[in-house]
Design an enzyme around this catalytic site. Structure first.
Site, short mmCIF file in Angstrom:
data_model
loop_
_atom_site.label_atom_id
_atom_site.label_comp_id
_atom_site.label_asym_id
_atom_site.label_seq_id
_atom_site.Cartn_x
_atom_site.Cartn_y
_atom_site.Cartn_z
CG ASN A 229 -0.18 -0.10 2.51
OD1 ASN A 229 0.53 0.83 2.87
ND2 ASN A 229 -0.27 -1.24 3.21
CG ASP A 298 -6.99 -5.50 6.41
OD1 ASP A 298 -6.45 -5.53 7.53
OD2 ASP A 298 -7.57 -4.49 5.96
CE LYS A 308 8.34 -12.52 -14.46
NZ LYS A 308 8.99 -12.01 -15.65
CG PHE A 343 -2.50 5.76 13.27
CD1 PHE A 343 -1.73 5.58 14.40
CD2 PHE A 343 -2.51 7.01 12.66
CE1 PHE A 343 -0.96 6.61 14.91
CE2 PHE A 343 -1.75 8.06 13.16
CZ PHE A 343 -0.98 7.86 14.28
CE LYS A 357 -11.02 0.77 10.71
NZ LYS A 357 -10.16 1.55 9.83
#
Ligand code: CTP
Length: 417
Positions: A229, A298, A308, A343, A357
Protein backbone atom coordinates in the site's frame (compact mmCIF):
# COMPACT_ATOMS: atom_id res chain seq x y z
CA UNK A 1 15.52 23.05 0.58
CA UNK A 2 16.88 25.19 3.42
CA UNK A 3 13.47 26.72 3.89
CA UNK A 4 11.93 23.27 4.40
CA UNK A 5 14.33 22.32 7.19
CA UNK A 6 13.64 25.63 8.85
CA UNK A 7 9.91 25.12 8.71
CA UNK A 8 10.18 21.61 10.08
CA UNK A 9 11.98 22.94 13.11
CA UNK A 10 9.48 25.73 13.54
CA UNK A 11 6.60 23.32 13.33
CA UNK A 12 8.06 20.66 15.57
CA UNK A 13 8.31 22.76 18.63
CA UNK A 14 5.60 25.36 19.22
CA UNK A 15 3.59 23.00 21.37
CA UNK A 16 6.51 22.80 23.80
CA UNK A 17 6.54 26.56 24.10
CA UNK A 18 9.45 27.66 21.92
CA UNK A 19 9.91 28.09 18.22
CA UNK A 20 13.37 26.61 17.70
CA UNK A 21 14.53 23.28 19.06
CA UNK A 22 17.42 24.70 21.09
CA UNK A 23 16.09 28.17 21.75
CA UNK A 24 17.18 29.51 25.15
CA UNK A 25 19.81 26.78 25.62
CA UNK A 26 23.44 27.60 26.41
CA UNK A 27 25.81 25.10 24.88
CA UNK A 28 29.56 24.99 25.49
CA UNK A 29 31.74 23.34 22.88
CA UNK A 30 35.30 22.43 23.88
CA UNK A 31 37.62 21.91 20.91
CA UNK A 32 40.91 20.13 21.56
CA UNK A 33 43.89 19.22 19.39
CA UNK A 34 42.80 16.85 16.64
CA UNK A 35 42.34 17.08 12.89
CA UNK A 36 38.56 16.63 13.30
CA UNK A 37 38.51 20.16 14.80
CA UNK A 38 38.01 21.49 11.26
CA UNK A 39 34.53 19.92 11.20
CA UNK A 40 33.31 21.55 14.40
CA UNK A 41 32.21 24.88 12.84
CA UNK A 42 29.58 22.84 10.95
CA UNK A 43 28.19 21.54 14.21
CA UNK A 44 28.27 25.03 15.73
CA UNK A 45 26.37 26.35 12.72
CA UNK A 46 23.63 23.71 13.18
CA UNK A 47 23.28 24.66 16.84
CA UNK A 48 23.13 28.38 16.10
CA UNK A 49 20.41 27.76 13.47
CA UNK A 50 18.30 26.23 16.23
CA UNK A 51 18.90 29.43 18.26
CA UNK A 52 21.27 27.98 20.85
CA UNK A 53 23.68 30.36 22.58
CA UNK A 54 26.98 28.67 21.76
CA UNK A 55 30.30 29.37 23.46
CA UNK A 56 33.44 27.76 22.13
CA UNK A 57 36.48 27.02 24.25
CA UNK A 58 39.65 26.24 22.31
CA UNK A 59 42.59 24.52 23.93
CA UNK A 60 46.15 25.32 22.85
CA UNK A 61 46.12 22.08 20.82
CA UNK A 62 42.76 22.98 19.27
CA UNK A 63 44.13 26.35 18.14
CA UNK A 64 46.77 24.50 16.12
CA UNK A 65 44.01 23.04 13.95
CA UNK A 66 41.45 25.85 13.78
CA UNK A 67 41.61 29.53 14.69
CA UNK A 68 38.98 31.28 16.86
CA UNK A 69 37.62 33.46 14.05
CA UNK A 70 35.19 30.99 12.34
CA UNK A 71 33.63 30.23 15.71
CA UNK A 72 33.33 33.90 16.64
CA UNK A 73 31.72 34.69 13.28
CA UNK A 74 29.18 31.89 13.72
CA UNK A 75 28.32 32.32 17.41
CA UNK A 76 28.75 36.05 17.97
CA UNK A 77 30.54 35.09 21.19
CA UNK A 78 34.21 35.52 21.97
CA UNK A 79 36.13 32.25 21.83
CA UNK A 80 37.75 31.51 25.17
CA UNK A 81 41.27 30.19 25.32
CA UNK A 82 42.88 31.57 28.45
CA UNK A 83 41.68 31.02 32.03
CA UNK A 84 43.62 34.00 33.30
CA UNK A 85 42.53 36.55 30.73
CA UNK A 86 41.49 39.80 32.47
CA UNK A 87 38.32 41.54 31.29
CA UNK A 88 36.37 44.69 32.14
CA UNK A 89 34.22 44.28 34.21
CA UNK A 90 36.28 41.55 35.88
CA UNK A 91 34.63 38.12 35.64
CA UNK A 92 35.68 34.57 36.46
CA UNK A 93 34.76 33.25 33.04
CA UNK A 94 35.08 29.54 33.56
CA UNK A 95 32.76 29.52 36.58
CA UNK A 96 30.22 31.90 35.01
CA UNK A 97 30.08 29.75 31.87
CA UNK A 98 29.82 26.48 33.79
CA UNK A 99 26.90 27.89 35.79
CA UNK A 100 24.87 28.93 32.78
CA UNK A 101 25.61 25.89 30.57
CA UNK A 102 22.78 23.51 29.68
CA UNK A 103 25.23 21.12 28.01
CA UNK A 104 28.96 20.84 27.39
CA UNK A 105 30.42 18.82 24.51
CA UNK A 106 34.11 18.19 23.97
CA UNK A 107 34.66 17.42 20.29
CA UNK A 108 37.13 16.29 19.24
CA UNK A 109 38.30 15.01 22.63
CA UNK A 110 42.01 14.16 22.48
CA UNK A 111 43.68 11.44 24.58
CA UNK A 112 45.29 14.33 26.47
CA UNK A 113 42.02 16.03 27.58
CA UNK A 114 40.47 12.65 28.46
CA UNK A 115 43.50 11.80 30.62
CA UNK A 116 43.47 15.18 32.34
CA UNK A 117 39.76 15.09 33.15
CA UNK A 118 39.91 11.48 34.34
CA UNK A 119 42.44 12.69 36.91
CA UNK A 120 40.70 15.90 37.91
CA UNK A 121 43.37 18.16 36.42
CA UNK A 122 42.22 21.71 35.67
CA UNK A 123 45.17 23.49 34.10
CA UNK A 124 43.52 25.40 31.26
CA UNK A 125 40.27 27.14 30.30
CA UNK A 126 38.49 23.97 29.12
CA UNK A 127 39.38 21.66 32.00
CA UNK A 128 38.68 24.36 34.58
CA UNK A 129 35.25 24.93 32.97
CA UNK A 130 34.39 21.21 32.90
CA UNK A 131 35.00 20.59 36.60
CA UNK A 132 32.44 23.12 37.90
CA UNK A 133 29.80 22.07 35.29
CA UNK A 134 26.65 20.38 36.61
CA UNK A 135 24.97 19.97 33.21
CA UNK A 136 25.28 16.91 30.93
CA UNK A 137 28.87 16.60 29.68
CA UNK A 138 29.47 14.74 26.41
CA UNK A 139 32.81 13.86 24.85
CA UNK A 140 33.64 12.60 21.40
CA UNK A 141 37.06 10.90 21.47
CA UNK A 142 39.03 11.23 18.24
CA UNK A 143 42.57 9.97 17.74
CA UNK A 144 44.68 7.35 16.01
CA UNK A 145 43.23 3.83 16.40
CA UNK A 146 46.26 2.56 18.34
CA UNK A 147 45.98 5.47 20.78
CA UNK A 148 42.22 4.81 21.07
CA UNK A 149 42.78 1.12 21.84
CA UNK A 150 45.50 1.86 24.42
CA UNK A 151 44.34 0.43 27.76
CA UNK A 152 45.31 3.63 29.61
CA UNK A 153 43.08 5.69 27.29
CA UNK A 154 40.33 3.06 27.58
CA UNK A 155 40.56 3.18 31.39
CA UNK A 156 40.40 6.97 31.35
CA UNK A 157 37.29 6.90 29.14
CA UNK A 158 35.68 4.31 31.44
CA UNK A 159 36.45 6.56 34.40
CA UNK A 160 34.77 9.54 32.74
CA UNK A 161 31.70 7.38 31.96
CA UNK A 162 31.69 6.25 35.59
CA UNK A 163 31.48 9.90 36.64
CA UNK A 164 28.47 10.47 34.37
CA UNK A 165 30.15 11.83 31.24
CA UNK A 166 28.35 10.65 28.07
CA UNK A 167 30.77 9.11 25.58
CA UNK A 168 30.03 9.39 21.88
CA UNK A 169 31.74 6.34 20.49
CA UNK A 170 34.40 6.96 17.84
CA UNK A 171 33.60 5.86 14.30
CA UNK A 172 35.62 3.38 12.27
CA UNK A 173 37.19 4.64 9.04
CA UNK A 174 40.18 6.19 7.34
CA UNK A 175 42.20 8.22 9.83
CA UNK A 176 44.31 11.33 9.17
CA UNK A 177 47.54 9.37 9.76
CA UNK A 178 46.65 7.08 6.85
CA UNK A 179 45.60 4.11 8.98
CA UNK A 180 42.13 2.57 8.92
CA UNK A 181 40.54 1.85 12.26
CA UNK A 182 38.42 3.08 15.15
CA UNK A 183 39.17 6.64 16.17
CA UNK A 184 37.24 9.02 13.90
CA UNK A 185 35.01 11.75 15.29
CA UNK A 186 31.46 11.08 14.00
CA UNK A 187 30.10 13.59 11.49
CA UNK A 188 28.67 16.88 12.88
CA UNK A 189 25.08 15.78 12.06
CA UNK A 190 25.50 12.80 14.37
CA UNK A 191 26.99 14.92 17.16
CA UNK A 192 24.04 17.27 16.71
CA UNK A 193 21.63 14.37 17.32
CA UNK A 194 23.25 13.64 20.68
CA UNK A 195 22.79 17.27 21.69
CA UNK A 196 19.20 17.34 20.43
CA UNK A 197 18.38 14.19 22.40
CA UNK A 198 19.69 15.76 25.62
CA UNK A 199 18.11 19.18 25.25
CA UNK A 200 15.17 19.23 22.83
CA UNK A 201 12.32 18.05 25.08
CA UNK A 202 11.24 17.66 28.64
CA UNK A 203 11.82 13.97 29.51
CA UNK A 204 8.24 13.24 30.51
CA UNK A 205 8.44 9.69 29.07
CA UNK A 206 11.62 8.69 30.92
CA UNK A 207 11.39 5.12 32.18
CA UNK A 208 8.65 4.19 29.71
CA UNK A 209 8.94 1.64 26.93
CA UNK A 210 7.09 2.41 23.73
CA UNK A 211 6.74 0.24 20.63
CA UNK A 212 5.58 1.83 17.40
CA UNK A 213 4.92 0.18 14.05
CA UNK A 214 5.39 2.07 10.80
CA UNK A 215 5.25 1.79 7.04
CA UNK A 216 3.61 -0.71 4.73
CA UNK A 217 3.80 -4.49 4.77
CA UNK A 218 4.61 -6.46 1.60
CA UNK A 219 2.81 -9.71 0.82
CA UNK A 220 4.74 -11.83 -1.66
CA UNK A 221 2.95 -13.32 -4.69
CA UNK A 222 6.06 -14.86 -6.22
CA UNK A 223 9.80 -14.05 -6.02
CA UNK A 224 9.24 -10.95 -8.18
CA UNK A 225 5.91 -9.44 -7.10
CA UNK A 226 4.12 -8.39 -3.95
CA UNK A 227 0.98 -6.63 -2.69
CA UNK A 228 1.51 -3.46 -0.67
CA UNK A 229 0.00 0.00 0.00
CA UNK A 230 1.01 3.67 -0.14
CA UNK A 231 2.17 4.10 3.48
CA UNK A 232 5.39 6.17 3.66
CA UNK A 233 6.19 5.41 7.31
CA UNK A 234 6.49 9.15 8.09
CA UNK A 235 3.83 9.22 10.82
CA UNK A 236 5.24 6.19 12.68
CA UNK A 237 8.81 7.49 12.39
CA UNK A 238 7.71 10.88 13.76
CA UNK A 239 6.10 9.12 16.74
CA UNK A 240 9.28 7.11 17.34
CA UNK A 241 11.40 10.27 17.27
CA UNK A 242 9.08 12.28 19.48
CA UNK A 243 8.94 9.51 22.10
CA UNK A 244 12.75 9.14 21.98
CA UNK A 245 13.21 12.90 22.48
CA UNK A 246 10.80 12.72 25.44
CA UNK A 247 12.99 10.06 27.07
CA UNK A 248 11.16 6.81 26.22
CA UNK A 249 12.95 3.61 25.27
CA UNK A 250 11.62 3.11 21.76
CA UNK A 251 11.27 0.04 19.53
CA UNK A 252 10.33 0.74 15.92
CA UNK A 253 8.92 -2.21 13.99
CA UNK A 254 9.01 -1.06 10.41
CA UNK A 255 8.21 -2.13 6.90
CA UNK A 256 10.51 -0.96 4.11
CA UNK A 257 10.48 2.83 3.72
CA UNK A 258 12.42 5.47 1.81
CA UNK A 259 13.24 7.46 4.94
CA UNK A 260 15.95 7.03 7.57
CA UNK A 261 14.83 5.82 10.99
CA UNK A 262 15.36 8.24 13.87
CA UNK A 263 18.53 7.81 15.95
CA UNK A 264 18.59 6.17 19.39
CA UNK A 265 15.68 3.81 18.71
CA UNK A 266 15.76 0.03 18.33
CA UNK A 267 14.78 -0.73 14.74
CA UNK A 268 13.18 -4.08 13.89
CA UNK A 269 12.77 -4.38 10.10
CA UNK A 270 9.96 -6.59 8.83
CA UNK A 271 8.50 -7.41 5.43
CA UNK A 272 5.09 -9.10 5.73
CA UNK A 273 2.07 -8.81 8.03
CA UNK A 274 3.12 -12.19 9.49
CA UNK A 275 6.63 -10.84 10.28
CA UNK A 276 5.07 -7.81 11.92
CA UNK A 277 2.75 -10.01 13.98
CA UNK A 278 5.72 -12.04 15.23
CA UNK A 279 7.92 -9.00 15.99
CA UNK A 280 5.16 -7.08 17.78
CA UNK A 281 3.78 -9.97 19.83
CA UNK A 282 7.32 -11.01 20.91
CA UNK A 283 8.15 -7.50 22.19
CA UNK A 284 4.65 -6.61 23.47
CA UNK A 285 4.88 -8.00 27.05
CA UNK A 286 7.64 -5.47 27.92
CA UNK A 287 5.91 -2.39 26.53
CA UNK A 288 4.10 0.35 28.46
CA UNK A 289 2.68 1.84 25.27
CA UNK A 290 2.09 0.36 21.81
CA UNK A 291 1.17 2.60 18.87
CA UNK A 292 0.24 0.85 15.63
CA UNK A 293 0.79 3.40 12.89
CA UNK A 294 1.69 0.80 10.23
CA UNK A 295 -0.60 0.06 7.32
CA UNK A 296 -0.89 -3.72 7.63
CA UNK A 297 -2.21 -5.90 4.81
CA UNK A 298 -5.56 -7.44 5.70
CA UNK A 299 -5.11 -10.17 3.07
CA UNK A 300 -2.13 -12.15 1.82
CA UNK A 301 -1.83 -14.64 -1.08
CA UNK A 302 -2.88 -18.14 -0.04
CA UNK A 303 0.34 -19.52 -1.50
CA UNK A 304 3.59 -17.92 -2.61
CA UNK A 305 4.84 -19.30 -5.94
CA UNK A 306 8.42 -20.59 -5.83
CA UNK A 307 9.12 -19.42 -9.36
CA UNK A 308 8.05 -16.30 -11.24
CA UNK A 309 4.44 -16.73 -12.44
CA UNK A 310 4.51 -16.65 -16.23
CA UNK A 311 1.75 -14.90 -18.13
CA UNK A 312 -0.83 -16.92 -20.05
CA UNK A 313 -3.68 -16.01 -22.31
CA UNK A 314 -6.75 -14.73 -20.50
CA UNK A 315 -7.22 -13.15 -17.05
CA UNK A 316 -5.97 -14.47 -13.76
CA UNK A 317 -6.91 -14.08 -10.11
CA UNK A 318 -4.95 -14.66 -6.93
CA UNK A 319 -6.71 -16.34 -3.99
CA UNK A 320 -6.13 -14.36 -0.79
CA UNK A 321 -6.48 -15.32 2.86
CA UNK A 322 -6.91 -13.09 5.92
CA UNK A 323 -3.88 -12.00 7.95
CA UNK A 324 -3.98 -11.86 11.74
CA UNK A 325 -5.24 -8.58 13.17
CA UNK A 326 -2.26 -7.62 15.32
CA UNK A 327 -4.01 -4.83 17.20
CA UNK A 328 -7.00 -7.05 18.02
CA UNK A 329 -4.55 -9.68 19.31
CA UNK A 330 -2.89 -7.04 21.51
CA UNK A 331 -6.30 -5.93 22.79
CA UNK A 332 -7.06 -9.50 23.90
CA UNK A 333 -3.61 -10.25 25.34
CA UNK A 334 -2.58 -6.98 26.89
CA UNK A 335 -0.57 -6.86 30.10
CA UNK A 336 -2.06 -4.83 33.00
CA UNK A 337 -1.55 -1.08 32.61
CA UNK A 338 -0.44 -1.31 28.97
CA UNK A 339 -1.77 1.45 26.70
CA UNK A 340 -2.83 0.54 23.15
CA UNK A 341 -3.27 3.08 20.38
CA UNK A 342 -4.24 2.31 16.79
CA UNK A 343 -4.56 4.35 13.62
CA UNK A 344 -7.56 4.29 11.36
CA UNK A 345 -7.31 5.23 7.73
CA UNK A 346 -10.67 5.80 6.05
CA UNK A 347 -12.06 7.28 2.87
CA UNK A 348 -15.67 7.61 4.13
CA UNK A 349 -17.61 7.48 7.42
CA UNK A 350 -14.35 8.08 9.29
CA UNK A 351 -15.80 8.68 12.76
CA UNK A 352 -18.29 5.84 12.69
CA UNK A 353 -15.84 3.30 11.28
CA UNK A 354 -13.06 4.39 13.64
CA UNK A 355 -15.29 4.21 16.74
CA UNK A 356 -16.23 0.69 15.67
CA UNK A 357 -12.53 -0.25 15.35
CA UNK A 358 -11.78 1.16 18.82
CA UNK A 359 -14.43 -1.13 20.34
CA UNK A 360 -13.77 -4.15 18.12
CA UNK A 361 -10.01 -4.18 18.77
CA UNK A 362 -10.38 -3.45 22.52
CA UNK A 363 -7.90 -0.55 22.53
CA UNK A 364 -7.67 2.79 24.38
CA UNK A 365 -7.25 5.33 21.62
CA UNK A 366 -7.51 5.53 17.86
CA UNK A 367 -6.01 8.26 15.68
CA UNK A 368 -8.36 8.55 12.73
CA UNK A 369 -7.53 10.21 9.43
CA UNK A 370 -9.44 10.55 6.22
CA UNK A 371 -7.49 10.12 3.00
CA UNK A 372 -9.97 12.42 1.24
CA UNK A 373 -9.12 15.40 3.49
CA UNK A 374 -6.41 17.69 2.14
CA UNK A 375 -3.19 17.42 4.17
CA UNK A 376 -4.12 14.05 5.71
CA UNK A 377 -2.91 10.54 4.99
CA UNK A 378 0.05 8.59 3.78
CA UNK A 379 2.51 10.45 1.59
CA UNK A 380 2.68 14.04 2.76
CA UNK A 381 4.48 15.70 5.65
CA UNK A 382 1.25 16.78 7.36
CA UNK A 383 -1.72 15.01 8.88
CA UNK A 384 -5.21 15.84 10.12
CA UNK A 385 -6.04 13.55 13.04
CA UNK A 386 -9.09 12.99 15.19
CA UNK A 387 -8.15 11.30 18.47
CA UNK A 388 -10.99 9.03 19.52
CA UNK A 389 -11.29 7.32 22.90
CA UNK A 390 -14.29 5.89 24.75
CA UNK A 391 -14.97 9.29 26.39
CA UNK A 392 -13.60 11.93 24.02
CA UNK A 393 -13.12 12.98 20.43
CA UNK A 394 -10.43 15.57 19.81
CA UNK A 395 -10.23 17.06 16.33
CA UNK A 396 -6.73 18.32 15.59
CA UNK A 397 -6.16 20.87 12.82
CA UNK A 398 -3.75 20.22 9.95
CA UNK A 399 -0.17 20.14 11.25
CA UNK A 400 3.19 18.53 10.51
CA UNK A 401 3.46 14.83 11.29
CA UNK A 402 6.13 15.73 13.89
CA UNK A 403 3.74 18.02 15.71
CA UNK A 404 0.86 15.55 15.37
CA UNK A 405 3.11 12.90 16.93
CA UNK A 406 3.79 15.19 19.90
CA UNK A 407 0.05 15.88 20.36
CA UNK A 408 -0.77 12.18 20.16
CA UNK A 409 1.82 11.43 22.86
CA UNK A 410 0.43 14.28 25.01
CA UNK A 411 -3.01 12.66 24.80
CA UNK A 412 -1.64 9.17 25.55
CA UNK A 413 0.19 10.45 28.64
CA UNK A 414 -2.93 12.34 29.80
CA UNK A 415 -5.07 9.20 29.47
CA UNK A 416 -2.44 6.90 31.00
CA UNK A 417 -2.34 8.81 34.32
N1 CTP B 1 -4.01 -3.42 12.03
C1 CTP B 1 -3.35 -4.52 12.60
N2 CTP B 1 -3.34 -5.71 11.95
C2 CTP B 1 -3.96 -5.87 10.77
C3 CTP B 1 -4.65 -4.79 10.18
C4 CTP B 1 -4.65 -3.57 10.85
O1 CTP B 1 -2.76 -4.37 13.68
N3 CTP B 1 -3.92 -7.06 10.17
C5 CTP B 1 -4.00 -2.17 12.76
C6 CTP B 1 -3.36 -1.01 12.00
O2 CTP B 1 -1.98 -0.93 12.27
C7 CTP B 1 -4.11 0.19 12.56
C8 CTP B 1 -5.48 -0.36 12.90
O3 CTP B 1 -5.33 -1.78 12.98
O4 CTP B 1 -3.54 0.66 13.75
C9 CTP B 1 -6.55 -0.04 11.90
O5 CTP B 1 -6.12 -0.38 10.61
P1 CTP B 1 -7.07 -0.09 9.36
O6 CTP B 1 -6.40 -0.62 8.14
O7 CTP B 1 -7.50 1.36 9.36
O8 CTP B 1 -8.35 -0.91 9.70
P2 CTP B 1 -8.66 -2.42 9.61
O9 CTP B 1 -8.69 -3.00 10.98
O10 CTP B 1 -7.74 -3.08 8.65
O11 CTP B 1 -10.16 -2.39 9.07
P3 CTP B 1 -10.70 -1.97 7.61
O12 CTP B 1 -9.79 -2.63 6.64
O13 CTP B 1 -12.07 -2.50 7.60
O14 CTP B 1 -10.67 -0.48 7.55
Amino acid sequence: MKEMCYNEAVDFYPLKGSVFLLSGKTILIGVTGGIAAYKVPNLVSMLVKQHADVHVILTKGGEQFIPPLPFEALTGNRVLTDTFERTQPPEIHHIALAKKADLLLIAPASADIIGKLANGIADDMLTSTVLPCRCPILFSPAMNDRMYANPIVQDNMAKLRHYGFIQIDAAVGHLACGDDGKGKMPEPAELYQYIERELACEKDMAGMKLLVTAGATQEAIDPVRYITNHSSGKMGYAIAKAAMLRGAEVTLVTGQTAIAPPPFVKVVPIVSARDMFEAVTAAAPEQDIIVKAAAVADYTPETVADQKIKKKDGDMSIPLKRTDDILAWLGKNRIPGQFLCGFSMETENMLENSRAKLARKGIDLIAANNLRVEGAGFKGDTNVLTLISADEEIELPIMSKEKAAMQLLDQILKMKK
